[in-house]
Design a protein around this motif. Structure first.
Motif, PDB file in Angstrom:
ATOM      1  N   ASP A  19       2.847   0.674  -9.043  1.00 56.85           N
ATOM      2  CA  ASP A  19       2.502   1.900  -9.767  1.00 56.85           C
ATOM      3  C   ASP A  19       1.325   2.620  -9.125  1.00 56.85           C
ATOM      4  O   ASP A  19       1.213   3.852  -9.217  1.00 56.85           O
ATOM      5  CB  ASP A  19       2.183   1.575 -11.227  1.00 56.85           C
ATOM      6  N   LYS A  20       0.471   1.901  -8.431  1.00 58.25           N
ATOM      7  CA  LYS A  20      -0.682   2.521  -7.762  1.00 58.25           C
ATOM      8  C   LYS A  20      -0.222   3.538  -6.723  1.00 58.25           C
ATOM      9  O   LYS A  20      -0.816   4.620  -6.581  1.00 58.25           O
ATOM     10  CB  LYS A  20      -1.550   1.445  -7.108  1.00 58.25           C
ATOM     11  N   LEU A  21       0.853   3.209  -6.006  1.00 57.12           N
ATOM     12  CA  LEU A  21       1.370   4.115  -4.986  1.00 57.12           C
ATOM     13  C   LEU A  21       1.976   5.368  -5.626  1.00 57.12           C
ATOM     14  O   LEU A  21       1.755   6.485  -5.150  1.00 57.12           O
ATOM     15  CB  LEU A  21       2.415   3.397  -4.131  1.00 57.12           C
ATOM     16  N   MET A  41       0.872  -2.672   1.221  1.00 56.41           N
ATOM     17  CA  MET A  41       1.731  -2.662   0.040  1.00 56.41           C
ATOM     18  C   MET A  41       3.200  -2.440   0.380  1.00 56.41           C
ATOM     19  O   MET A  41       4.085  -2.985  -0.285  1.00 56.41           O
ATOM     20  CB  MET A  41       1.275  -1.558  -0.933  1.00 56.41           C
ATOM     21  N   VAL A  42       3.473  -1.666   1.429  1.00 54.49           N
ATOM     22  CA  VAL A  42       4.835  -1.235   1.726  1.00 54.49           C
ATOM     23  C   VAL A  42       5.417  -2.045   2.877  1.00 54.49           C
ATOM     24  O   VAL A  42       4.871  -2.041   3.988  1.00 54.49           O
ATOM     25  CB  VAL A  42       4.869   0.268   2.078  1.00 54.49           C
ATOM     26  N   HIS A 100       4.704  12.210   3.296  1.00 56.07           N
ATOM     27  CA  HIS A 100       3.371  11.785   2.850  1.00 56.07           C
ATOM     28  C   HIS A 100       3.237  10.270   2.883  1.00 56.07           C
ATOM     29  O   HIS A 100       2.178   9.741   3.262  1.00 56.07           O
ATOM     30  CB  HIS A 100       3.113  12.313   1.437  1.00 56.07           C
ATOM     31  N   LEU A 101       4.292   9.564   2.508  1.00 59.79           N
ATOM     32  CA  LEU A 101       4.237   8.106   2.551  1.00 59.79           C
ATOM     33  C   LEU A 101       3.997   7.630   3.974  1.00 59.79           C
ATOM     34  O   LEU A 101       3.161   6.744   4.210  1.00 59.79           O
ATOM     35  CB  LEU A 101       5.530   7.507   2.000  1.00 59.79           C
ATOM     36  N   TRP A 102       4.716   8.183   4.932  1.00 56.03           N
ATOM     37  CA  TRP A 102       4.509   7.777   6.320  1.00 56.03           C
ATOM     38  C   TRP A 102       3.074   8.045   6.763  1.00 56.03           C
ATOM     39  O   TRP A 102       2.437   7.195   7.388  1.00 56.03           O
ATOM     40  CB  TRP A 102       5.492   8.486   7.242  1.00 56.03           C
ATOM     41  N   ASN A 103       2.566   9.215   6.411  1.00 56.39           N
ATOM     42  CA  ASN A 103       1.190   9.543   6.791  1.00 56.39           C
ATOM     43  C   ASN A 103       0.193   8.565   6.166  1.00 56.39           C
ATOM     44  O   ASN A 103      -0.741   8.107   6.836  1.00 56.39           O
ATOM     45  CB  ASN A 103       0.851  10.976   6.363  1.00 56.39           C
ATOM     46  N   LEU A 104       0.394   8.244   4.892  1.00 58.01           N
ATOM     47  CA  LEU A 104      -0.507   7.296   4.232  1.00 58.01           C
ATOM     48  C   LEU A 104      -0.439   5.915   4.882  1.00 58.01           C
ATOM     49  O   LEU A 104      -1.457   5.221   5.011  1.00 58.01           O
ATOM     50  CB  LEU A 104      -0.162   7.178   2.746  1.00 58.01           C
TER      51      LEU A 104
END
Length: 219
Positions: A119-121, A156-157, A142-146
């Motif tokens: 849930d944090k993500l 986490m991922v 955005h996920l890739w950048n993060l």
């Protein structure tokens, strides 16, 4: 453990929904998973996406695992369960996109609740809406950048090969879990989904096509 498979639909993809949701429901029935597909107005995506993500958060508070999956996907091997893919330490799982230069595809993702804090993500995405709302592929970009910029996101991922849970039909092989009809027109998505369901209607990864009146070729 309680598992939810979650998808979205809209009027402009009704034909695709009529095909793929049946497959999704059959897969969920085999494993005892819950299934829901919510209405999402893709034509006004930026106006509705935050509510959809808040809905994902609410679902994650009620389930141990939530799988987010696009309506242009089919479960092609019903013998593979979510727990065949997730490990005991996974919080978030995403697959690579292996047909071009772009590295990941967020149309199939697994989120784990509780102490794994997936849930944090999701909350970070909601907070960063003004950052990614005009990106190509929005949250996916955005996920890739993060993942490149923040260690906690990388930790986490877990990224798995496309073959594990997000295979394009040009790369898909019999026995693969999920086929994803991305990078094609809506008409081609519908045509491909119909063809896959005609050949493998029950999620069994076997090939029993008969060639009546024709001598089988030699391989």
């Amino acid at each position: 453990m309680r598992v939810l498979i979650r998808s979205n639909w809209s009027e402009n993809i009704q034909d695709l929904t009529n095909i793929c949701s049946v497959n999704h429901k059959a897969y969920c029935k085999k494993w005892g998973y819950d299934y829901k597909f919510n209405h999402l107005d893709y034509k006004n995506y930026n106006e509705v996406v935050i509510d959809d993500m808040k809905g994902l958060l609410a679902d994650l508070s009620e389930y141990d695992v939530v799988m987010k999956i696009g309506m242009d996907t089919l479960f092609m091997n019903h013998d593979i369960s979510i727990w065949d893919v997730m490990t005991d330490s996974d919080a978030v799982v995403i697959a690579r996109e292996e047909t071009g230069w772009w590295p990941i595809n967020n149309d199939v993702m697994l989120y784990r609740s509780g102490p794994f804090h997936a849930d944090k993500l999701i909350k970070r995405f909601i907070e960063d809406f003004e950052v990614w709302k005009q990106y190509p592929w929005r949250q996916q970009t955005h996920l890739w950048n993060l993942m490149q910029e923040e260690k906690w996101v990388r930790d986490m991922v877990r990224v798995v090969p496309a073959k594990v849970m997000n295979q394009h039909p040009t790369r898909w092989q019999l026995g693969d879990w999920i086929v994803h009809f991305y990078n094609m027109s809506l008409e081609d998505k519908v045509a491909n989904a119909k063809n896959f369901m005609k050949l493998w209607p029950d999620g069994k990864p076997v090939w029993k096509e008969k060639m009546d009146g024709v001598r089988p070729g030699v391989i």
